[in-house]
Design an enzyme around this catalytic site. Structure first.
Site, PDB file in Angstrom:
ATOM      1  N   SER A 104       0.821  -1.208   0.000  1.00 51.94           N
ATOM      2  CA  SER A 104       0.000   0.000   0.000  1.00 51.94           C
ATOM      3  C   SER A 104       0.860   1.266   0.000  1.00 51.94           C
ATOM      4  CB  SER A 104      -0.956  -0.048   1.189  1.00 51.94           C
ATOM      5  OG  SER A 104      -1.900   0.964   1.104  1.00 51.94           O
ATOM      6  N   ASP A 247      -1.888   6.477  -3.944  1.00 48.40           N
ATOM      7  CA  ASP A 247      -0.797   5.709  -3.333  1.00 48.40           C
ATOM      8  C   ASP A 247      -0.444   4.544  -4.267  1.00 48.40           C
ATOM      9  OD1 ASP A 247      -3.054   4.129  -2.813  1.00 48.40           O
ATOM     10  OD2 ASP A 247      -2.252   3.407  -0.921  1.00 48.40           O
ATOM     11  N   ASP A 249      -0.897   1.398  -4.404  1.00 47.29           N
ATOM     12  CA  ASP A 249      -1.872   0.366  -4.770  1.00 47.29           C
ATOM     13  C   ASP A 249      -3.257   0.950  -5.047  1.00 47.29           C
ATOM     14  OD1 ASP A 249      -2.502   0.779  -2.049  1.00 47.29           O
ATOM     15  OD2 ASP A 249      -3.334  -1.244  -1.890  1.00 47.29           O
ATOM     16  N   ASP A 251      -5.736   2.761  -3.730  1.00 48.59           N
ATOM     17  CA  ASP A 251      -7.002   2.790  -2.994  1.00 48.59           C
ATOM     18  C   ASP A 251      -7.218   4.123  -2.284  1.00 48.59           C
ATOM     19  OD1 ASP A 251      -5.021   2.304  -1.156  1.00 48.59           O
ATOM     20  OD2 ASP A 251      -6.044   0.668  -0.127  1.00 48.59           O
TER      21      ASP A 251
HETATM   22 MG    MG Z   1      -3.193   1.717  -0.365  1.00 50.36          MG
END
Ligand code: MG
Length: 456
Positions: A104, A247, A249, A251
């Site tokens: 993340s 970010d 990843d 989300d």
């Molecule tokens: Mg993330």
């Protein structure tokens, strides 16, 4: 035995520094346990795997894939993908589960596995405990006849885009007509696979930095305001209407206003919720540490705001229970059940563009209309007494505050528009204290009041 002393293990994942605790052996052990768990639960034996752009990603995907095959799971590899894209692929393919190889927003030296159930949501506490039995015990392996297979699926991004563009109240034509000029920073994470395509579909002119998906993050990858100097400069230089930062990843979404100022992640959910509630009034769910901005948005729309313990899965489960129309976390994580019950930055960006399309005011003005609060965070030494007793004493000491004991202690004073949240750290002998109030002085003085009231 696997040494977990240098790892952060939670119900929905395992995280560590590459080479120091996090090795292919560790990833393989957790992936095999996850595979054995999903095989027992079903449906079927397919597991989707995808990763963010980190340099260690391909190595860990290979280790996890081999482990999944070894217990008899068929692996579908979606390649570099937003975590919400991996989650959607699980749903779309009717898979038994999914693994996202991503740390993340954590710095470049980290990586992690996140466990996804058949609904496309992360494992919750109960499911995590069920999987734990395989982690700690014998993992049943398949013989040569029953080893799983492996295929690749390159359609996940398109399906994700299709779902976003089909959001019922998203007026794609209206957004396209505005020909928004968008500045974009994907921090060389997985965002480069989807964001340019989304913005193109929405008719935007894009000036972008860090679209490469090589994982060589040029700055701290967390999209908090202090890390977004390059995007702020890009907005000012190009005269963009809005800046989007995500970010690695994909989300969490953070916004830069047309003035070239990062407005802080709390505004992402507040603005997205404002748009959604205008079309679909309904309960809003967020966690106990999210800004009061969202209370103001919910109040203006005449809908209830419900708070859940910190952690995405807690918010998502509560959204199911409450039949929420929108929810998420103050860190820029917007959850729209029309698409799925998980944080999704491209969804958030589409909602912000729809909000701009419905208004003739710039982003800075829309944010200012919602209001402004200051948050002060502090760490204090963990009292020697059991925390439950400490929380009881504090709640009794402030009888004018509403006390919430779902996750630590949250005290809120609605009339004075301020709150405090106390939670123990999972890794250090400290208690974190977060206070929010209309001014910095009020928030800081609330921290001091609580600190003074805490026993030794
Ligand atoms: Mg993330």
């Amino acid at each position: 035995m696997i040494d977990t002393s240098q790892l952060m293990v939670s119900v929905s994942g395992v995280r560590g520094r590459v080479g120091e605790g996090l090795t292919p052996e560790v990833i393989s052990h957790f992936a095999a346990a996850f595979g054995a768990y999903v095989l027992r639960r079903g449906p079927g034996k397919t597991v989707v795997i995808g990763r963010d752009s980190r340099v260690s990603g391909p190595m860990f995907v290979r280790a996890a894939t081999a482990a999944l095959q070894s217990v008899g799971c068929d692996v579908v590899d979606v390649g570099i993908s937003a975590t919400p894209g991996v989650q959607l692929a699980v749903e779309d393919l009717g898979a038994a589960g999914g693994l996202a190889v991503t740390a993340s927003h954590n710095p470049i030296e980290w990586n992690a596995l996140k466990f996804i159930g058949p609904t496309g949501m992360f494992l919750d506490a109960e499911e995590g405990a069920e999987m734990r039995a395989f982690l700690d015990g014998e993992i049943p392996r398949a013989g040569w006849r029953d080893l799983g297979g492996r295929t690749e699926d390159d359609g996940a991004v398109q399906r994700h885009l299709d779902r976003i563009l089909a959001i019922p109240f998203l007026d794609v034509e209206r957004i396209r007509e505005r020909r928004f000029h968008v500045a974009l920073d994907c921090v060389r994470g997985a965002g480069g696979t989807i964001f340019p395509r989304l913005l193109e579909a929405l008719g935007c002119t894009v000036d972008a930095v860090n679209l490469e998906t090589d994982g060589l993050f040029p700055r701290e990858p967390e999209p908090v305001a202090e890390n977004l100097g390059e995007l702020e400069a890009l907005v000012r230089r190009t005269g963009a209407t809005v800046g989007f930062a995500t970010d690695p990843d994909v989300d969490r979404l953070s916004l830069v206003s047309e003035e070239g100022r990062a407005i802080g992640e709390d505004y992402t959910l507040a603005l997205a919720a404002r748009l959604v509630l205008a079309h679909r009034p309904g309960p809003v769910v967020t966690n106990l540490s999210t800004s009061r901005l969202l209370d103001d948005v919910a109040e203006a729309a005449g809908v209830p705001l419900v708070r859940a313990p910190v952690g995405e899965i807690n918010v998502a489960r509560r959204m199911q229970m409450e039949r929420a129309t929108v929810g998420g976390e103050g860190n820029g994580g917007v959850i729209l059940p029309d698409v799925h019950l998980t944080r999704d930055a491209p969804v958030a960006a589409a909602l912000v563009l729809q909000l701009l399309a419905e208004s003739d005011r710039p982003l800075s003005a829309l944010a200012a209309e919602i209001g402004r609060y200051e948050i002060v965070k502090e760490k204090v030494a963990r009292p020697r007494q059991p925390l439950d007793a400490v929380y009881e004493a504090l709640a009794a000491r402030f009888p004018d505050a509403e006390a919430d004991r779902q996750d630590g202690l949250r005290l809120s004073w609605h009339g004075e528009r301020k709150w405090a949240h106390l939670r123990p750290s999972g890794t250090e002998p400290i208690v974190r204290v977060i206070c929010e109030a209309p001014t910095r002085d009020e928030a800081a003085s609330l921290v001091e009041t609580l600190r003074a009231a805490l026993p030794e």
